[in-house]
Design a protein around this motif. Structure first.
Motif, PDB file in Angstrom:
ATOM      1  N   PHE A   1       0.825  -1.208   0.000  1.00  0.00           N
ATOM      2  CA  PHE A   1       0.000   0.000   0.000  1.00  0.00           C
ATOM      3  C   PHE A   1       0.860   1.259   0.000  1.00  0.00           C
ATOM      4  O   PHE A   1       0.578   2.219  -0.706  1.00  0.00           O
ATOM      5  CB  PHE A   1      -0.930  -0.013   1.220  1.00  0.00           C
ATOM      6  CG  PHE A   1      -1.911   1.118   1.269  1.00  0.00           C
ATOM      7  CD1 PHE A   1      -3.073   1.070   0.516  1.00  0.00           C
ATOM      8  CD2 PHE A   1      -1.671   2.224   2.052  1.00  0.00           C
ATOM      9  CE1 PHE A   1      -3.991   2.115   0.558  1.00  0.00           C
ATOM     10  CE2 PHE A   1      -2.575   3.279   2.103  1.00  0.00           C
ATOM     11  CZ  PHE A   1      -3.738   3.222   1.351  1.00  0.00           C
ATOM     12  N   SER A   2       1.939   1.251   0.773  1.00  0.00           N
ATOM     13  CA  SER A   2       2.793   2.440   0.884  1.00  0.00           C
ATOM     14  C   SER A   2       3.513   2.754  -0.416  1.00  0.00           C
ATOM     15  O   SER A   2       3.965   3.879  -0.623  1.00  0.00           O
ATOM     16  CB  SER A   2       3.805   2.271   2.011  1.00  0.00           C
ATOM     17  OG  SER A   2       4.740   1.265   1.686  1.00  0.00           O
ATOM     18  N   GLN A   3       3.604   1.788  -1.314  1.00  0.00           N
ATOM     19  CA  GLN A   3       4.292   1.998  -2.589  1.00  0.00           C
ATOM     20  C   GLN A   3       3.342   2.475  -3.693  1.00  0.00           C
ATOM     21  O   GLN A   3       3.784   2.810  -4.779  1.00  0.00           O
ATOM     22  CB  GLN A   3       4.984   0.707  -3.020  1.00  0.00           C
ATOM     23  CG  GLN A   3       6.081   0.286  -2.062  1.00  0.00           C
ATOM     24  CD  GLN A   3       6.660  -1.063  -2.394  1.00  0.00           C
ATOM     25  OE1 GLN A   3       6.680  -1.478  -3.541  1.00  0.00           O
ATOM     26  NE2 GLN A   3       7.132  -1.764  -1.389  1.00  0.00           N
ATOM     27  N   LEU A   4       2.050   2.512  -3.401  1.00  0.00           N
ATOM     28  CA  LEU A   4       1.064   2.939  -4.388  1.00  0.00           C
ATOM     29  C   LEU A   4       0.999   4.458  -4.469  1.00  0.00           C
ATOM     30  O   LEU A   4       1.323   5.155  -3.520  1.00  0.00           O
ATOM     31  CB  LEU A   4      -0.326   2.408  -4.021  1.00  0.00           C
ATOM     32  CG  LEU A   4      -0.506   0.893  -3.976  1.00  0.00           C
ATOM     33  CD1 LEU A   4      -1.903   0.551  -3.471  1.00  0.00           C
ATOM     34  CD2 LEU A   4      -0.255   0.269  -5.331  1.00  0.00           C
ATOM     35  N   SER A   5       0.526   4.957  -5.592  1.00  0.00           N
ATOM     36  CA  SER A   5       0.305   6.392  -5.723  1.00  0.00           C
ATOM     37  C   SER A   5      -0.855   6.797  -4.815  1.00  0.00           C
ATOM     38  O   SER A   5      -1.642   5.950  -4.362  1.00  0.00           O
ATOM     39  CB  SER A   5      -0.047   6.739  -7.169  1.00  0.00           C
ATOM     40  OG  SER A   5      -1.330   6.234  -7.500  1.00  0.00           O
ATOM     41  N   GLU A   6      -0.982   8.083  -4.567  1.00  0.00           N
ATOM     42  CA  GLU A   6      -2.060   8.563  -3.696  1.00  0.00           C
ATOM     43  C   GLU A   6      -3.426   8.208  -4.281  1.00  0.00           C
ATOM     44  O   GLU A   6      -4.329   7.788  -3.545  1.00  0.00           O
ATOM     45  CB  GLU A   6      -1.949  10.074  -3.509  1.00  0.00           C
ATOM     46  CG  GLU A   6      -2.961  10.620  -2.519  1.00  0.00           C
ATOM     47  CD  GLU A   6      -2.783  12.112  -2.256  1.00  0.00           C
ATOM     48  OE1 GLU A   6      -3.725  12.702  -1.695  1.00  0.00           O
ATOM     49  OE2 GLU A   6      -1.739  12.666  -2.602  1.00  0.00           O
ATOM     50  N   ASN A   7      -3.577   8.323  -5.587  1.00  0.00           N
ATOM     51  CA  ASN A   7      -4.858   7.964  -6.227  1.00  0.00           C
ATOM     52  C   ASN A   7      -5.166   6.483  -6.057  1.00  0.00           C
ATOM     53  O   ASN A   7      -6.312   6.106  -5.780  1.00  0.00           O
ATOM     54  CB  ASN A   7      -4.853   8.336  -7.712  1.00  0.00           C
ATOM     55  CG  ASN A   7      -5.125   9.797  -7.935  1.00  0.00           C
ATOM     56  OD1 ASN A   7      -5.623  10.490  -7.054  1.00  0.00           O
ATOM     57  ND2 ASN A   7      -4.796  10.281  -9.114  1.00  0.00           N
ATOM     58  N   ASP A   8      -4.142   5.645  -6.230  1.00  0.00           N
ATOM     59  CA  ASP A   8      -4.346   4.207  -6.059  1.00  0.00           C
ATOM     60  C   ASP A   8      -4.670   3.872  -4.604  1.00  0.00           C
ATOM     61  O   ASP A   8      -5.504   3.006  -4.328  1.00  0.00           O
ATOM     62  CB  ASP A   8      -3.133   3.415  -6.529  1.00  0.00           C
ATOM     63  CG  ASP A   8      -3.007   3.386  -8.048  1.00  0.00           C
ATOM     64  OD1 ASP A   8      -3.991   3.738  -8.743  1.00  0.00           O
ATOM     65  OD2 ASP A   8      -1.918   3.022  -8.544  1.00  0.00           O
ATOM     66  N   GLN A   9      -4.028   4.571  -3.652  1.00  0.00           N
ATOM     67  CA  GLN A   9      -4.337   4.346  -2.245  1.00  0.00           C
ATOM     68  C   GLN A   9      -5.792   4.701  -1.958  1.00  0.00           C
ATOM     69  O   GLN A   9      -6.484   3.968  -1.249  1.00  0.00           O
ATOM     70  CB  GLN A   9      -3.402   5.167  -1.352  1.00  0.00           C
ATOM     71  CG  GLN A   9      -1.989   4.645  -1.314  1.00  0.00           C
ATOM     72  CD  GLN A   9      -1.069   5.477  -0.456  1.00  0.00           C
ATOM     73  OE1 GLN A   9      -1.401   6.590  -0.046  1.00  0.00           O
ATOM     74  NE2 GLN A   9       0.118   4.960  -0.184  1.00  0.00           N
ATOM     75  N   LYS A  10      -6.269   5.804  -2.526  1.00  0.00           N
ATOM     76  CA  LYS A  10      -7.668   6.192  -2.332  1.00  0.00           C
ATOM     77  C   LYS A  10      -8.601   5.141  -2.923  1.00  0.00           C
ATOM     78  O   LYS A  10      -9.639   4.825  -2.339  1.00  0.00           O
ATOM     79  CB  LYS A  10      -7.924   7.559  -2.968  1.00  0.00           C
ATOM     80  CG  LYS A  10      -7.288   8.701  -2.194  1.00  0.00           C
ATOM     81  CD  LYS A  10      -7.503  10.032  -2.885  1.00  0.00           C
ATOM     82  CE  LYS A  10      -6.826  11.155  -2.126  1.00  0.00           C
ATOM     83  NZ  LYS A  10      -6.964  12.454  -2.798  1.00  0.00           N
ATOM     84  N   SER A  11      -8.225   4.597  -4.076  1.00  0.00           N
ATOM     85  CA  SER A  11      -9.046   3.558  -4.705  1.00  0.00           C
ATOM     86  C   SER A  11      -9.106   2.303  -3.850  1.00  0.00           C
ATOM     87  O   SER A  11     -10.167   1.687  -3.698  1.00  0.00           O
ATOM     88  CB  SER A  11      -8.489   3.207  -6.092  1.00  0.00           C
ATOM     89  OG  SER A  11      -8.576   4.307  -6.959  1.00  0.00           O
ATOM     90  N   VAL A  12      -7.973   1.923  -3.289  1.00  0.00           N
ATOM     91  CA  VAL A  12      -7.936   0.738  -2.422  1.00  0.00           C
ATOM     92  C   VAL A  12      -8.811   0.955  -1.198  1.00  0.00           C
ATOM     93  O   VAL A  12      -9.580   0.076  -0.799  1.00  0.00           O
ATOM     94  CB  VAL A  12      -6.483   0.396  -2.020  1.00  0.00           C
ATOM     95  CG1 VAL A  12      -6.449  -0.638  -0.911  1.00  0.00           C
ATOM     96  CG2 VAL A  12      -5.689  -0.086  -3.223  1.00  0.00           C
ATOM     97  N   ILE A  13      -8.713   2.130  -0.594  1.00  0.00           N
ATOM     98  CA  ILE A  13      -9.529   2.432   0.587  1.00  0.00           C
ATOM     99  C   ILE A  13     -11.010   2.389   0.233  1.00  0.00           C
ATOM    100  O   ILE A  13     -11.819   1.806   0.956  1.00  0.00           O
ATOM    101  CB  ILE A  13      -9.130   3.792   1.192  1.00  0.00           C
ATOM    102  CG1 ILE A  13      -7.750   3.669   1.835  1.00  0.00           C
ATOM    103  CG2 ILE A  13     -10.163   4.264   2.215  1.00  0.00           C
ATOM    104  CD1 ILE A  13      -7.133   4.987   2.242  1.00  0.00           C
TER     105      ILE A  13
END
Length: 107
Positions: free
Chosen positions: A85-97
């Motif tokens: 998760f920490s290696q994902l972009s901010e947009n990808d982190q938001k999508s995962v959440i």
């Protein structure tokens, strides 16, 4: 437990090797191994902050240990999840959440 034990435990928990942590922090692999293996080796403040940030934790948790670690470790996948998760972009982190929140609603 002290800094070296907490650092080793956090790295094991997140499945991060010294080489990977070195790449994330700019601290040499040998220096990191000294922090992990040598009883008297402690990082300076700047290095401790770099290590904590790379592990998505705090210097305090590396010194004192994670207070709610028992609850957090209930999931065997939590460490690996944090690492990815920490290696994902901010947009990808938001999508995962958003995906996780949706799954929780229907779970």
């Amino acid at each position: 437990m002290g800094f070296k034990e907490n650092l080793r435990e956090e790295m094991d928990f997140q499945d991060i090797k010294p080489k990977e942590l070195s790449e994330k922090t700019g601290i040499s692999v040998n220096t990191l191994r000294n922090y992990i293996n040598n009883h008297d080796a402690l990082p300076n403040i700047d290095s401790a902050v770099k290590i904590a940030r790379a592990l998505n934790t705090t210097v305090e948790e590396l010194i004192e240990g994670r207070k709610n670690k028992i609850d957090f470790q209930k999931s065997i996948f939590a460490g690996k999840f944090l690492s990815i998760f920490s290696q994902l972009s901010e947009n990808d982190q938001k999508s995962v959440i958003a995906l996780l929140e949706e799954m929780r609603k229907h779970g």
